[in-house]
Motif scaffolding. Structure first.
Motif, PDB file in Angstrom:
ATOM      1  N   ARG A 134     -15.799 -42.867  13.380  1.00 15.77           N
ATOM      2  CA  ARG A 134     -16.562 -43.467  14.471  1.00 15.77           C
ATOM      3  C   ARG A 134     -17.295 -44.696  13.953  1.00 15.77           C
ATOM      4  NH1 ARG A 134     -18.935 -42.312  19.396  1.00 15.77           N
ATOM      5  NH2 ARG A 134     -17.876 -40.322  19.467  1.00 15.77           N
ATOM      6  N   LEU A 188     -24.755 -33.172   2.995  1.00 16.50           N
ATOM      7  CA  LEU A 188     -24.222 -31.896   2.511  1.00 16.50           C
ATOM      8  C   LEU A 188     -23.340 -32.074   1.281  1.00 16.50           C
ATOM      9  CD1 LEU A 188     -23.264 -30.207   5.896  1.00 16.50           C
ATOM     10  CD2 LEU A 188     -25.209 -29.681   4.435  1.00 16.50           C
ATOM     11  N   ASP A 231     -25.656 -38.742   9.617  1.00 17.02           N
ATOM     12  CA  ASP A 231     -25.344 -37.747   8.598  1.00 17.02           C
ATOM     13  C   ASP A 231     -23.993 -37.115   8.955  1.00 17.02           C
ATOM     14  OD1 ASP A 231     -25.327 -35.814   6.681  1.00 17.02           O
ATOM     15  OD2 ASP A 231     -27.221 -34.865   7.272  1.00 17.02           O
ATOM     16  N   THR A 263     -21.994 -34.558   8.970  1.00 15.23           N
ATOM     17  CA  THR A 263     -22.039 -33.129   8.669  1.00 15.23           C
ATOM     18  C   THR A 263     -20.792 -32.368   9.113  1.00 15.23           C
ATOM     19  OG1 THR A 263     -23.352 -32.914  10.674  1.00 15.23           O
ATOM     20  CG2 THR A 263     -24.535 -32.840   8.585  1.00 15.23           C
ATOM     21  N   ALA A 264     -19.933 -32.984   9.928  1.00 12.49           N
ATOM     22  CA  ALA A 264     -18.754 -32.256  10.409  1.00 12.49           C
ATOM     23  C   ALA A 264     -17.487 -33.029  10.070  1.00 12.49           C
ATOM     24  CB  ALA A 264     -18.879 -31.971  11.895  1.00 12.49           C
ATOM     25  N   GLU A 265     -16.544 -33.052  11.001  1.00 13.01           N
ATOM     26  CA  GLU A 265     -15.223 -33.627  10.696  1.00 13.01           C
ATOM     27  C   GLU A 265     -15.108 -35.061  11.187  1.00 13.01           C
ATOM     28  OE1 GLU A 265     -13.485 -31.549   8.815  1.00 13.01           O
ATOM     29  OE2 GLU A 265     -15.096 -30.119   9.189  1.00 13.01           O
ATOM     30  N   LEU A 266     -16.198 -35.765  11.215  1.00 12.48           N
ATOM     31  CA  LEU A 266     -16.199 -37.147  11.680  1.00 12.48           C
ATOM     32  C   LEU A 266     -16.728 -38.010  10.544  1.00 12.48           C
ATOM     33  CD1 LEU A 266     -15.731 -38.705  14.376  1.00 12.48           C
ATOM     34  CD2 LEU A 266     -18.114 -38.256  14.941  1.00 12.48           C
ATOM     35  N   TYR A 294     -17.951 -42.106   9.381  1.00 12.45           N
ATOM     36  CA  TYR A 294     -18.631 -43.224  10.027  1.00 12.45           C
ATOM     37  C   TYR A 294     -18.360 -44.549   9.349  1.00 12.45           C
ATOM     38  CZ  TYR A 294     -21.156 -39.949  12.912  1.00 12.45           C
ATOM     39  OH  TYR A 294     -21.452 -38.981  13.821  1.00 12.45           O
ATOM     40  N   HIS A 322     -21.848 -23.159   5.966  1.00 14.98           N
ATOM     41  CA  HIS A 322     -22.071 -23.796   7.270  1.00 14.98           C
ATOM     42  C   HIS A 322     -22.498 -25.231   7.083  1.00 14.98           C
ATOM     43  CE1 HIS A 322     -25.661 -21.717   6.017  1.00 14.98           C
ATOM     44  NE2 HIS A 322     -25.068 -20.582   6.265  1.00 14.98           N
ATOM     45  N   ARG A 323     -22.478 -25.959   8.179  1.00 13.27           N
ATOM     46  CA  ARG A 323     -22.640 -27.413   8.119  1.00 13.27           C
ATOM     47  C   ARG A 323     -23.929 -27.876   8.788  1.00 13.27           C
ATOM     48  NH1 ARG A 323     -17.641 -29.974   7.640  1.00 13.27           N
ATOM     49  NH2 ARG A 323     -16.354 -28.810   6.197  1.00 13.27           N
ATOM     50  N   PRO A 344     -27.561 -28.646   8.070  1.00 13.13           N
ATOM     51  CA  PRO A 344     -28.531 -28.763   6.978  1.00 13.13           C
ATOM     52  C   PRO A 344     -29.867 -28.112   7.358  1.00 13.13           C
ATOM     53  CG  PRO A 344     -27.494 -30.889   7.434  1.00 13.13           C
ATOM     54  CD  PRO A 344     -27.099 -29.964   8.538  1.00 13.13           C
ATOM     55  N   ALA A 393     -18.966 -35.236  19.357  1.00 13.55           N
ATOM     56  CA  ALA A 393     -18.255 -35.708  18.162  1.00 13.55           C
ATOM     57  C   ALA A 393     -16.780 -35.348  18.270  1.00 13.55           C
ATOM     58  CB  ALA A 393     -18.858 -35.095  16.902  1.00 13.55           C
ATOM     59  N   MET A 438     -13.606 -29.471  17.092  1.00 16.38           N
ATOM     60  CA  MET A 438     -13.178 -29.441  15.695  1.00 16.38           C
ATOM     61  C   MET A 438     -12.995 -28.019  15.203  1.00 16.38           C
ATOM     62  SD  MET A 438     -15.803 -32.339  14.294  1.00 16.38           S
ATOM     63  CE  MET A 438     -15.697 -34.025  14.921  1.00 16.38           C
ATOM     64  N   PRO A 439     -12.145 -27.841  14.180  1.00 18.69           N
ATOM     65  CA  PRO A 439     -12.002 -26.515  13.588  1.00 18.69           C
ATOM     66  C   PRO A 439     -13.369 -26.022  13.104  1.00 18.69           C
ATOM     67  CG  PRO A 439     -10.434 -28.077  12.625  1.00 18.69           C
ATOM     68  CD  PRO A 439     -11.357 -28.863  13.485  1.00 18.69           C
ATOM     69  N   ALA A 452     -15.765 -24.966  10.787  1.00 13.85           N
ATOM     70  CA  ALA A 452     -15.836 -25.042   9.325  1.00 13.85           C
ATOM     71  C   ALA A 452     -16.309 -23.728   8.714  1.00 13.85           C
ATOM     72  CB  ALA A 452     -16.768 -26.172   8.908  1.00 13.85           C
ATOM     73  N   VAL A 506     -18.373 -29.980  18.860  1.00 10.17           N
ATOM     74  CA  VAL A 506     -19.368 -30.469  17.901  1.00 10.17           C
ATOM     75  C   VAL A 506     -20.095 -31.632  18.574  1.00 10.17           C
ATOM     76  CG1 VAL A 506     -19.758 -31.484  15.626  1.00 10.17           C
ATOM     77  CG2 VAL A 506     -17.945 -29.790  15.929  1.00 10.17           C
ATOM     78  N   ARG A 527     -23.089 -34.674  18.794  1.00  6.51           N
ATOM     79  CA  ARG A 527     -23.908 -35.620  18.029  1.00  6.51           C
ATOM     80  C   ARG A 527     -25.332 -35.481  18.547  1.00  6.51           C
ATOM     81  NH1 ARG A 527     -22.579 -41.088  18.072  1.00  6.51           N
ATOM     82  NH2 ARG A 527     -23.074 -41.049  15.866  1.00  6.51           N
ATOM     83  N   LEU A 545     -27.011 -36.161  13.582  1.00  7.10           N
ATOM     84  CA  LEU A 545     -26.142 -35.218  12.878  1.00  7.10           C
ATOM     85  C   LEU A 545     -25.089 -34.694  13.832  1.00  7.10           C
ATOM     86  CD1 LEU A 545     -29.203 -34.785  11.589  1.00  7.10           C
ATOM     87  CD2 LEU A 545     -27.987 -33.051  10.271  1.00  7.10           C
ATOM     88  N   ASP A 546     -23.944 -34.307  13.273  1.00  5.75           N
ATOM     89  CA  ASP A 546     -22.873 -33.691  14.058  1.00  5.75           C
ATOM     90  C   ASP A 546     -23.003 -32.183  13.889  1.00  5.75           C
ATOM     91  OD1 ASP A 546     -22.010 -36.265  14.579  1.00  5.75           O
ATOM     92  OD2 ASP A 546     -20.663 -36.294  12.853  1.00  5.75           O
ATOM     93  N   TYR A 548     -22.301 -28.111  15.250  1.00 10.20           N
ATOM     94  CA  TYR A 548     -21.467 -27.188  16.025  1.00 10.20           C
ATOM     95  C   TYR A 548     -22.301 -26.548  17.132  1.00 10.20           C
ATOM     96  CZ  TYR A 548     -17.850 -27.813  12.545  1.00 10.20           C
ATOM     97  OH  TYR A 548     -16.895 -28.373  11.734  1.00 10.20           O
TER      98      TYR A 548
END
Lengths: 224, 92
Positions: free
Chosen positions: A115, A131, A181, A183-186, A188, B20-21, B23, B37, B40-41, B43, B57, B59, B81-82, B84
């Motif tokens: 993105r 992370l 941040d 934090t997932a599957e994206l 930047y 986990h994602r 923070p 976002a 998504m699978p 995680a 997911v 944003r 942050l992205d 879930y």
């Protein structure tokens, strides 16, 4: 691999070596195989063998993918930004879908979605992965070591101004900062504001001032 | 659970075992959803060889001052942050 002295990486003879004939010991540059196999190296080897044995892909496929990753460089990102500065329609498509927009220019940005976050005159964007070290490497190449450092990851998210100042980027008062941040599957990519003084520039000229750090958000394009 | 763009949310304050994602610095904090976002699978399952259905997911934008009480920069500064969806509860 780092070589402290030029020419010391090989075990070649010492004649004609420029040392005036005196024999002094040179530490032998270790070969990769001299270090013990680490757990992760063994895991990688085992995994690659299994994948090939199961017929999921060929050694050539793995080799090509590694070559592709190694060949990626920030130049691809610079070109996307330069094109976006010149072509508002392309810019809109880039902000919608980086991977597709890159494809228009023949750039393979990989299968992980990226993105673009666009700076405005009063908002600056900066990228981090608190992370681990997620980075759009298929587009920009390998990330700089500092990007993976704990110091950058921990600090840019809570004192971005201080961190940017250490990079030499002093943002004016009134400029907001947004930290992204991953934090997932994206992943930047920052699209900076086109600086004044670049009117009439070609795409190549513009791309040349969009450095890697501009694409991360720790620098702004500078007009020399 | 109904999350969409513009929804004010609170990140769940939980500490499950495993990968986990989310923070820790945003757990229990309030933010606003600014976009999707993607789907998504998961995680958290993927880390242990599971797959399951893809998860939304979102944003989520947080004000720095809500994350760090001693934040010294512009009070309008933000972090996105992205996250879930199962970590988010709509705030009413």
């Amino acid at each position: 691999m780092t070589h402290a002295h030029d020419g010391h990486e090989h075990e070649h003879g010492h004649d004609g070596h420029g040392h005036g004939g005196h024999a002094h010991p040179h530490p032998r540059q270790p070969d990769i195989e001299d270090a013990p196999l680490t757990w992760h190296m063994a895991l990688t080897e085992a995994m690659a063998e299994l994948i090939v044995q199961k017929g999921l892909c060929t050694p050539a496929d793995i080799h090509r993918t590694l070559e592709k990753i190694d060949a990626a460089s920030p130049a691809a990102g610079s070109r996307l930004v330069a094109r976006a500065w010149l072509d508002p329609d392309f810019r809109a498509r880039l902000l919608q879908d980086v991977n597709a927009a890159a494809g228009e220019l023949g750039i393979d940005a990989g299968g992980i979605p990226i993105r673009a976050v666009a700076d405005t005159p009063d908002r600056h964007n900066v990228i981090v992965c608190t992370l681990c070290s997620c980075y759009p490497r298929f587009l920009l190449g390998g990330s700089p070591d500092w990007y993976k450092s704990k110091a950058y990851r921990a600090r840019v998210v809570r004192e971005p101004r201080a961190v940017l100042a250490e990079f030499g980027l002093h943002l004016p008062d009134g400029m907001q900062i947004e930290v992204h941040d991953s934090t997932a599957e994206l992943r930047y990519l920052v699209v900076p504001v086109r600086p004044s003084g670049t009117e009439g520039w070609s795409e190549d000229q513009l791309a040349a001032i969009v450095t890697r750090d501009c694409l991360i958000g720790t620098a702004l394009p500078v007009v020399a | 659970m109904s999350v969409s763009v513009g929804t004010p949310v609170r990140v769940l304050q939980m500490d499950p075992p495993g990968h986990h994602r989310t923070p820790r610095f945003v757990r229990g904090k309030e933010g606003v959803v600014i976009g999707l976002a993607g789907r998504m699978p998961d995680a958290e399952r993927l880390a242990y060889g599971g797959r399951g259905p893809d998860q939304p997911v979102w944003r989520v934008r947080f004000r720095q001052t809500t994350l760090w009480p001693d934040y010294a920069g512009d009070p309008r500064d933000t972090v996105v942050l992205d996250l879930y969806e199962h970590w988010l509860e709509p705030r009413r």
